[in-house]
Design an enzyme around this catalytic site. Sequence first.
Site, mmCIF file in Angstrom:
data_model
loop_
_atom_site.group_PDB
_atom_site.id
_atom_site.type_symbol
_atom_site.label_atom_id
_atom_site.label_comp_id
_atom_site.label_asym_id
_atom_site.label_seq_id
_atom_site.Cartn_x
_atom_site.Cartn_y
_atom_site.Cartn_z
ATOM 1 N N GLU A 139 0.811 -1.161 0.122
ATOM 2 C CA GLU A 139 -0.060 0.276 0.181
ATOM 3 C C GLU A 139 0.968 1.302 0.128
ATOM 4 O O GLU A 139 0.377 2.211 0.949
ATOM 5 C CB GLU A 139 -0.777 -0.010 1.304
ATOM 6 C CG GLU A 139 -2.089 -1.197 1.390
ATOM 7 C CD GLU A 139 -2.823 -1.345 2.489
ATOM 8 O OE1 GLU A 139 -2.667 -0.306 3.340
ATOM 9 O OE2 GLU A 139 -3.529 -2.297 2.480
ATOM 10 N N ASN A 180 1.901 -5.187 -3.264
ATOM 11 C CA ASN A 180 0.657 -5.355 -2.914
ATOM 12 C C ASN A 180 -0.143 -4.055 -2.891
ATOM 13 O O ASN A 180 0.160 -3.324 -2.134
ATOM 14 C CB ASN A 180 0.470 -6.324 -1.857
ATOM 15 C CG ASN A 180 -0.925 -7.025 -1.314
ATOM 16 O OD1 ASN A 180 -1.432 -7.496 -2.286
ATOM 17 N ND2 ASN A 180 -1.429 -6.739 -0.086
ATOM 18 N N HIS A 216 -10.613 -5.504 -2.512
ATOM 19 C CA HIS A 216 -11.685 -5.225 -1.529
ATOM 20 C C HIS A 216 -12.901 -4.507 -2.268
ATOM 21 O O HIS A 216 -12.859 -3.307 -2.673
ATOM 22 C CB HIS A 216 -11.143 -4.406 -0.367
ATOM 23 C CG HIS A 216 -10.177 -4.958 0.331
ATOM 24 N ND1 HIS A 216 -10.547 -6.134 1.294
ATOM 25 C CD2 HIS A 216 -8.808 -4.861 0.612
ATOM 26 C CE1 HIS A 216 -9.539 -6.700 1.986
ATOM 27 N NE2 HIS A 216 -8.519 -5.754 1.545
ATOM 28 N N GLU A 244 -6.737 -10.266 -1.547
ATOM 29 C CA GLU A 244 -7.619 -9.959 -0.404
ATOM 30 C C GLU A 244 -8.975 -9.979 -0.647
ATOM 31 O O GLU A 244 -9.730 -8.848 -0.214
ATOM 32 C CB GLU A 244 -7.089 -8.341 0.515
ATOM 33 C CG GLU A 244 -5.588 -8.803 0.714
ATOM 34 C CD GLU A 244 -5.123 -7.520 1.544
ATOM 35 O OE1 GLU A 244 -5.954 -6.589 1.927
ATOM 36 O OE2 GLU A 244 -3.908 -7.246 1.791
ATOM 37 N N ASP A 246 -12.729 -9.545 -0.867
ATOM 38 C CA ASP A 246 -14.119 -9.648 -0.401
ATOM 39 C C ASP A 246 -14.992 -8.587 -1.211
ATOM 40 O O ASP A 246 -14.590 -7.538 -1.728
ATOM 41 C CB ASP A 246 -14.055 -9.359 1.110
ATOM 42 C CG ASP A 246 -13.187 -8.141 1.643
ATOM 43 O OD1 ASP A 246 -13.206 -7.491 0.958
ATOM 44 O OD2 ASP A 246 -12.657 -8.215 2.792
HETATM 45 O O1 G3I Z 1 -4.563 -7.636 18.857
HETATM 46 C C1 G3I Z 1 -5.187 -6.376 19.364
HETATM 47 C C2 G3I Z 1 -5.891 -6.732 20.697
HETATM 48 O O2 G3I Z 1 -4.774 -7.078 21.612
HETATM 49 C C3 G3I Z 1 -6.667 -5.648 21.104
HETATM 50 O O3 G3I Z 1 -7.299 -5.906 22.153
HETATM 51 C C4 G3I Z 1 -7.697 -5.281 19.952
HETATM 52 C C5 G3I Z 1 -8.623 -3.964 20.332
HETATM 53 O O4 G3I Z 1 -8.921 -3.353 19.334
HETATM 54 O O5 G3I Z 1 -7.023 -4.998 18.804
HETATM 55 C C6 G3I Z 1 -6.293 -5.988 18.251
HETATM 56 O O6 G3I Z 1 -5.736 -5.592 17.044
HETATM 57 C C7 G3I Z 1 -6.491 -5.404 15.962
HETATM 58 C C8 G3I Z 1 -6.149 -6.319 15.024
HETATM 59 O O7 G3I Z 1 -6.619 -6.047 13.765
HETATM 60 C C9 G3I Z 1 -6.238 -7.916 15.389
HETATM 61 O O8 G3I Z 1 -7.679 -8.228 15.474
HETATM 62 C C10 G3I Z 1 -6.321 -4.087 15.371
HETATM 63 O O9 G3I Z 1 -6.864 -3.116 16.618
HETATM 64 C C11 G3I Z 1 -7.073 -3.864 14.259
HETATM 65 O O10 G3I Z 1 -6.536 -2.530 13.728
HETATM 66 C C12 G3I Z 1 -6.372 -5.058 13.255
HETATM 67 O O11 G3I Z 1 -7.091 -4.821 12.156
HETATM 68 C C13 G3I Z 1 -6.642 -5.327 10.963
HETATM 69 C C14 G3I Z 1 -6.328 -4.360 9.819
HETATM 70 O O12 G3I Z 1 -5.723 -4.835 8.892
HETATM 71 C C15 G3I Z 1 -5.041 -3.460 10.506
HETATM 72 O O13 G3I Z 1 -3.913 -4.148 10.565
HETATM 73 C C16 G3I Z 1 -7.701 -6.289 10.418
HETATM 74 O O14 G3I Z 1 -8.030 -7.416 11.336
HETATM 75 C C17 G3I Z 1 -7.074 -7.001 9.109
HETATM 76 O O15 G3I Z 1 -8.124 -7.658 8.293
HETATM 77 C C18 G3I Z 1 -6.738 -5.909 8.079
HETATM 78 O O16 G3I Z 1 -6.331 -6.371 6.963
HETATM 79 C C19 G3I Z 1 -5.896 -5.454 5.661
HETATM 80 C C20 G3I Z 1 -4.561 -5.872 5.307
HETATM 81 O O17 G3I Z 1 -3.472 -6.204 6.175
HETATM 82 C C21 G3I Z 1 -4.046 -4.973 4.117
HETATM 83 N N1 G3I Z 1 -5.175 -4.453 3.190
HETATM 84 C C22 G3I Z 1 -6.322 -3.950 3.798
HETATM 85 C C23 G3I Z 1 -6.815 -5.113 4.900
HETATM 86 C C24 G3I Z 1 -8.040 -4.569 5.444
HETATM 87 O O18 G3I Z 1 -8.068 -3.273 6.232
#
Ligand code: G3I
Length: 315
Positions: A139, A180, A216, A244, A246
Amino acid sequence: MLKLLILLTILGSIAAHLKDNANQIYIGTALSPSHFSDAQYQSIAAAEFNSLTPENEMKWDAVEPSQGNYNYGQADQLVQFAQQNGMKIRGHTLVWHSQVPGWVNGLSGDTLHQVMIDHITNEVTRYKGSIYAWDVVNEMFNEDGSYRQSIWYNNFQTQFVADAFTAAAAADPGAKLYINDYNIESINGKSTGLLNLVTQLKSQGVPIHGVGFQAHLAVGQIPSDLAANLQRFTALGLEVAITELDIKQNGQSQDAQAQAYTQVINACTSTSGCVGVTIWGFTDKYSWISSDNACPWDGNYQAKPAVSAIEQALK
Ligand code: G3I
């Protein structure tokens, strides 16, 4: 007769897994071991898919929360799951503006550069030989095709890209190395900016092998030029993948959503050099898209029409 029918039904249901039809391309899903206590989650993932991408567990903040202290517990669980179930692994992701731990954000210049190289070297070396493809850089573009202001670009301009790919290749010469991004599925300013960059990287001999199109998407908004766009990149000698996928239902029917999934799979299978499609989480139960039913399975693990549509498209 009844017994025969029952047997055929059982055989039919045994055969009706997506991966059984994924001969030409792989079919993958993003997974997280934080849901592994949910038996249905594990069993559908193992039965249906022949590739996985860690949804969060290989990102910088998960792997190296403080300098030099590597935490591979959750990533290892996914690697083990993939190996037990005959799945490829897409490593995601090494250099990204997001999910960068605070200690990195405080650095700059040569120190930052060395930290980037060390991080890539450590992570790629750990999984050397196990990872089919790495999203090395994720990104890095704005919507108009200019470069995103990030800690990486602001310190090194685009030189960080060549350096990141070179470090990853040194650590695992057998892995396919990808750049990516999202909103690059159609021919637009962003995908053209990316095309120009990868053309330049190839001409410089940088070890880049693939481009990941996140996809997406939403029903009614599947780009009609998706295949033509993919082919702009395969023409450079790169492989491409949908990484990715969806598709938000966007107020439309589940059948319309199934048709949209078909369109995307067809664009990949009709493009020589498109090697696979990964869905960004197969069930609405755990999708990052909480409210718009974007996955092929619903929140109760019931297959939507999208599942058989994907199966047919893979055939
Ligand atoms: O692990 C912590 C946990 O300890 C905490 O209690 C909780 C509270 O909010 O957060 C948890 O972390 C979260 C993590 O996902 C695991 O669930 C983060 O807040 C949250 O921001 C994170 O979101 C992910 C996001 O990327 C940001 O990294 C999504 O699951 C994931 O699907 C998303 O994936 C991205 C790809 O990597 C890149 N392209 C876009 C795609 C969708 O946004």
